[in-house]
Design a protein around this motif. Structure first.
Motif, mmCIF file in Angstrom:
data_model
loop_
_atom_site.group_PDB
_atom_site.id
_atom_site.type_symbol
_atom_site.label_atom_id
_atom_site.label_comp_id
_atom_site.label_asym_id
_atom_site.label_seq_id
_atom_site.Cartn_x
_atom_site.Cartn_y
_atom_site.Cartn_z
ATOM 1 N N ILE A 35 -20.294 20.250 -104.555
ATOM 2 C CA ILE A 35 -21.259 19.975 -103.490
ATOM 3 C C ILE A 35 -21.796 21.310 -102.980
ATOM 4 N N VAL A 36 -23.104 21.502 -103.090
ATOM 5 C CA VAL A 36 -23.716 22.761 -102.666
ATOM 6 C C VAL A 36 -24.640 22.574 -101.467
ATOM 7 N N PHE A 37 -24.850 21.334 -101.064
ATOM 8 C CA PHE A 37 -25.736 21.048 -99.932
ATOM 9 C C PHE A 37 -25.313 19.736 -99.304
ATOM 10 N N TRP A 38 -25.344 19.699 -97.977
ATOM 11 C CA TRP A 38 -24.927 18.499 -97.231
ATOM 12 C C TRP A 38 -25.691 18.515 -95.910
ATOM 13 N N ASN A 39 -26.537 17.515 -95.676
ATOM 14 C CA ASN A 39 -27.370 17.606 -94.480
ATOM 15 C C ASN A 39 -26.828 16.759 -93.325
ATOM 16 N N HIS A 40 -27.556 16.795 -92.230
ATOM 17 C CA HIS A 40 -27.103 16.110 -91.013
ATOM 18 C C HIS A 40 -27.030 14.599 -91.212
ATOM 19 N N GLY A 41 -27.901 14.069 -92.094
ATOM 20 C CA GLY A 41 -27.868 12.631 -92.347
ATOM 21 C C GLY A 41 -26.556 12.193 -92.970
ATOM 22 N N MET A 42 -26.029 12.998 -93.917
ATOM 23 C CA MET A 42 -24.740 12.677 -94.521
ATOM 24 C C MET A 42 -23.607 12.826 -93.499
ATOM 25 N N HIS A 43 -23.724 13.839 -92.654
ATOM 26 C CA HIS A 43 -22.733 14.013 -91.586
ATOM 27 C C HIS A 43 -22.679 12.765 -90.719
ATOM 28 N N ALA A 44 -23.858 12.225 -90.379
ATOM 29 C CA ALA A 44 -23.908 11.025 -89.549
ATOM 30 C C ALA A 44 -23.323 9.808 -90.267
ATOM 31 N N LEU A 45 -23.554 9.718 -91.583
ATOM 32 C CA LEU A 45 -23.071 8.565 -92.350
ATOM 33 C C LEU A 45 -21.563 8.587 -92.581
ATOM 34 N N LEU A 46 -21.037 9.736 -93.011
ATOM 35 C CA LEU A 46 -19.651 9.798 -93.458
ATOM 36 C C LEU A 46 -18.737 10.625 -92.555
ATOM 37 N N GLY A 47 -19.308 11.383 -91.637
ATOM 38 C CA GLY A 47 -18.482 12.094 -90.671
ATOM 39 C C GLY A 47 -18.095 13.508 -91.056
ATOM 40 N N TYR A 48 -18.337 13.919 -92.308
ATOM 41 C CA TYR A 48 -17.981 15.266 -92.744
ATOM 42 C C TYR A 48 -19.090 16.252 -92.370
ATOM 43 N N THR A 49 -18.711 17.451 -91.948
ATOM 44 C CA THR A 49 -19.670 18.525 -91.777
ATOM 45 C C THR A 49 -19.876 19.219 -93.120
ATOM 46 N N HIS A 50 -20.899 20.040 -93.191
ATOM 47 C CA HIS A 50 -21.150 20.804 -94.417
ATOM 48 C C HIS A 50 -19.946 21.655 -94.790
ATOM 49 N N ASP A 51 -19.349 22.314 -93.808
ATOM 50 C CA ASP A 51 -18.231 23.212 -94.096
ATOM 51 C C ASP A 51 -17.013 22.480 -94.652
ATOM 52 N N GLU A 52 -16.887 21.194 -94.341
ATOM 53 C CA GLU A 52 -15.731 20.427 -94.808
ATOM 54 C C GLU A 52 -15.860 19.993 -96.263
ATOM 55 N N VAL A 53 -17.070 19.939 -96.781
ATOM 56 C CA VAL A 53 -17.252 19.458 -98.157
ATOM 57 C C VAL A 53 -17.842 20.497 -99.100
ATOM 58 N N ALA A 54 -18.469 21.542 -98.572
ATOM 59 C CA ALA A 54 -19.138 22.527 -99.429
ATOM 60 C C ALA A 54 -18.152 23.180 -100.383
ATOM 61 N N GLY A 55 -18.530 23.227 -101.651
ATOM 62 C CA GLY A 55 -17.690 23.836 -102.669
ATOM 63 C C GLY A 55 -16.678 22.900 -103.290
ATOM 64 N N ARG A 56 -16.484 21.725 -102.702
ATOM 65 C CA ARG A 56 -15.545 20.762 -103.273
ATOM 66 C C ARG A 56 -16.253 19.926 -104.332
ATOM 67 N N SER A 57 -15.487 19.384 -105.263
ATOM 68 C CA SER A 57 -16.082 18.467 -106.228
ATOM 69 C C SER A 57 -16.422 17.172 -105.509
ATOM 70 N N CYS A 58 -17.528 16.567 -105.912
ATOM 71 C CA CYS A 58 -17.939 15.334 -105.231
ATOM 72 C C CYS A 58 -16.916 14.227 -105.443
ATOM 73 N N CYS A 59 -16.238 14.220 -106.613
ATOM 74 C CA CYS A 59 -15.282 13.142 -106.868
ATOM 75 C C CYS A 59 -14.056 13.265 -105.967
ATOM 76 N N SER A 60 -13.601 14.490 -105.703
ATOM 77 C CA SER A 60 -12.432 14.632 -104.841
ATOM 78 C C SER A 60 -12.788 14.442 -103.378
ATOM 79 N N ALA A 61 -13.994 14.851 -102.989
ATOM 80 C CA ALA A 61 -14.393 14.738 -101.590
ATOM 81 C C ALA A 61 -14.763 13.310 -101.208
ATOM 82 N N LEU A 62 -15.475 12.604 -102.096
ATOM 83 C CA LEU A 62 -16.055 11.308 -101.738
ATOM 84 C C LEU A 62 -15.420 10.126 -102.449
#
Length: 212
Positions: free
Chosen positions: A34-61
């Motif tokens: 994950i290299v980008f995460w906007n405010h809309g995703m934060h609102a949907l799933l609760g994660y901030t950019h810093d919590e998911v950036a650099g993680r694989s999408c499969c492990s994070a989501l």
């Protein structure tokens, strides 16, 4: 800054523009990160950019289909289609929110290529699937049914997934950009939260709850 890419001024401009959108979007690279995460995703799933950036999408989501089957993996079918330049039709998956519940989302993909490096980026445009009749969160075999998982931080969850894939503490420390001592501390805290005493017990737990 909402992107982990540096030195790609053209793409950074695009991603910074996407960050202002009211639509929920996230972007992964061709290494599943994950290299980008906007405010809309934060609102949907609760994660901030810093919590998911650099993680694989499969492990994070932990994308899960309507029957509770784990869909996302390191062998991502969406990335495979994108690499082949084949059409990627909209699809529906349940993504794990910060609360541990799974939220069904309708996802559309926009494929982009960095002009300088030729690396592939996939923009995921997401919206809630309000008409979904069988919410994934109610599936009896849903990952994270064990309450102990809810106590893990995103970093600890990522490390547990990496251990289950066979990575050593030294390897995961290198990939996550942390010291081996910090990695061992994360692992020990994770053991305590999961009430296990060894790596093998932790890996068995990961497979049992769907994190591997």
């Amino acid at each position: 800054m909402t992107s982990t890419y540096f030195g790609e001024e053209e793409m950074l401009t695009v991603l910074e523009t996407l960050a202002l959108s009211d639509d929920a979007m996230f972007v992964i690279d061709d290494r599943h990160r994950i290299v980008f995460w906007n405010h809309g995703m934060h609102a949907l799933l609760g994660y901030t950019h810093d919590e998911v950036a650099g993680r694989s999408c499969c492990s994070a989501l932990a994308g899960t289909d309507a029957f509770g089957n784990r869909y996302c993996s390191e062998a991502c079918p969406v990335l495979t289609l994108a690499a082949r330049r084949e059409p990627i039709r909209p699809y529906r998956l349940g993504y794990r929110a910060k609360t541990g519940t799974f939220i069904p989302l309708d996802v559309s993909i926009l494929r982009m290529t960095l002009r300088a490096s030729k690396r592939l980026l996939l923009v995921h445009m997401c919206r809630p699937a309000e008409d979904y009749r069988a919410p994934i969160a109610d599936a009896p075999h849903l990952p994270h049914s064990d309450a102990r998982v809810h106590g893990l931080t995103p970093r600890e969850t990522d490390i547990l997934t990496r251990l289950a894939r066979g990575q050593s503490a030294a390897t995961l420390a290198s990939e996550l950009g942390i010291s081996p001592l910090t990695a061992r501390n994360h692992i020990q805290h994770m053991f305590e939260k999961l009430e296990v005493h060894s790596r093998s017990e932790a890996v068995a737990f990961a497979f049992r709850v769907g994190l591997a």
